[in-house]
Design a protein around this motif. Structure first.
Motif, PDB file in Angstrom:
ATOM      1  N   ALA A 116     -27.894  66.329  82.793  1.00  0.00           N
ATOM      2  CA  ALA A 116     -26.596  65.937  83.341  1.00  0.00           C
ATOM      3  C   ALA A 116     -26.372  64.426  83.286  1.00  0.00           C
ATOM      4  CB  ALA A 116     -26.485  66.433  84.780  1.00  0.00           C
TER       5      ALA A 116
ATOM      6  N   ARG B 294     -23.909  64.605  87.721  1.00  0.00           N
ATOM      7  CA  ARG B 294     -23.764  66.036  87.408  1.00  0.00           C
ATOM      8  C   ARG B 294     -22.302  66.462  87.567  1.00  0.00           C
ATOM      9  NH1 ARG B 294     -26.432  70.747  86.620  1.00  0.00           N
ATOM     10  NH2 ARG B 294     -28.409  69.621  86.533  1.00  0.00           N
TER      11      ARG B 294
ATOM     12  N   ASP C 215     -31.217  71.824  82.066  1.00  0.00           N
ATOM     13  CA  ASP C 215     -32.166  71.436  83.107  1.00  0.00           C
ATOM     14  C   ASP C 215     -33.584  71.630  82.582  1.00  0.00           C
ATOM     15  OD1 ASP C 215     -30.242  70.767  85.077  1.00  0.00           O
ATOM     16  OD2 ASP C 215     -29.900  72.904  85.433  1.00  0.00           O
TER      17      ASP C 215
END
Length: 361
Positions: A35, A197, A209
């Protein structure tokens, strides 16, 4: 209606960094697909198109997980879809001393260095306020000095031949010391992970992730998921922000002390010293009296720099070695020398501190 506030914050951070870079110079975002770096890539694509900076992206395939090559290619496609050009991935081999985290970091920086050198580019890194707080806690656990507790700088330069910098940043130098080195910038150090994010998702980007970021085998992961939450629970919210603020304050102090040490070093005698034995390792020597007059915080910096000039590896030169050198200056009772990493020996001769090869060398 304007952009999401998180998107606006990330764009502003990137815009500020771009304003200090030459418009003609390439800017590369190092993107893992997470992110933080995706938000950075999206903001760079938006801001570079408006500022006139050529902008590209690079992702590093560490080869540590199954399917890493395919994920790297997905990141490349995402960067290309943002309008960045050139974009590409670089596969690296992770090996070496210092554990898997240090080895991966060294391989990553070597690949970034090589690409930036080829493209004459500045590299943007996606470290956030949370990364900074973790770095400060890791420095505290090591019992490190102010430079380590100062965390990661927002701007630093590296020589292409250097190994990946440690978290305390001994290889990281300010712009005044650049001299042809590669520029790195960290635009997001004032923003937290929740913000980045949110920004990535608001831009329509799909973060990956990394499972390694949840693996408690890694020290930084334990700091992230155990130590920092425990501190927040015990001390109240805002611990990460406070640690990052502490890092900024300590960096100012460390920069001032380093500058003082550099001024002292610049005035040191250069040339042959008659009292030095055959095979001494540096053309600089320091009068013990002049060193003793310096504040300890400055003197130890000078001693460290002299030892490194003589060939002692920065990563292996510990505080205990510097303390022993300091005793040659301030608590000398006839001790002959101090053996340092890299086969280097510091010794006192006729009121001067010199460096020569140790017996192991």
């Amino acid at each position: 209606m304007g952009p999401d506030p998180a998107v606006a914050a990330v764009r502003l951070a990137v815009r500020t960094v771009l304003s200090g870079l030459p418009v003609s110079g390439m800017v590369l975002v190092a993107c893992s697909g997470g992110a933080d770096s995706l938000a950075l890539a999206g903001a760079l694509a938006f801001e570079a198109a408006r500022s006139g900076h050529p902008a590209g992206g690079i992702t590093i395939d560490h080869g540590l997980q199954e399917g890493s090559a395919e994920r790297a290619e997905q990141v490349v496609q995402t960067l290309r879809g943002l309008g960045l050009d050139p974009v590409g991935s670089v596969a690296v081999t992770v090996s070496g001393q210092g554990g898997p985290e240090a080895a991966a970091r060294a391989a990553r920086y070597a690949a970034l260095d090589a690409t930036a050198l080829r493209l004459n580019a500045t590299v943007l890194l996606g470290h956030t306020l949370n990364d900074q707080a973790e770095t400060v806690l890791l420095g505290l656990a090591r019992g490190s000095g102010a430079r380590s507790l100062a965390g990661m700088p927002a701007a630093f330069e590296r020589r292409p031949s250097e190994q990946g910098p440690s978290e305390q940043g001994p290889s990281e130098r300010g712009p005044s010391e650049r001299g042809g080195q590669i520029r790195y910038r960290r635009p997001l150090l004032e923003l937290d992970r929740a913000m980045t994010r949110r920004a990535a998702l608001a831009m329509g980007l799909n973060p990956w992730d990394d499972p390694h970021n949840e693996d408690p085998a890694y020290t930084r992961v334990r700091v992230r998921h155990l130590a920092l939450p425990a501190l927040e629970e015990t001390l109240g919210p805002g611990v990460a922000e406070a640690l990052a603020r502490t890092a900024r304050l300590l960096r100012d102090d460390a920069d001032a002390l380093d500058a003082w040490a550099a001024t002292f070093l610049a005035d040191l005698e250069v040339g042959h010293v008659s009292e030095a034995p055959e095979g001494w390792l540096t053309s600089r020597s320091a009068e013990v009296g002049g060193l003793a007059e310096l504040p300890r915080a400055v003197r130890t910096r000078v001693l460290r720099r002299l030892a490194i000039e003589a060939g002692s590896p920065p990563g292996a030169l510990a505080a205990t070695h510097v303390d022993e050198m300091d005793r040659l200056v301030t608590a000398w009772h006839g001790q002959r020398h101090v053996d340092l990493p890299g086969g280097v020996r510091a010794f006192r001769r006729c009121g001067r501190l010199l460096f020569g090869p140790s017996e192991s060398r």
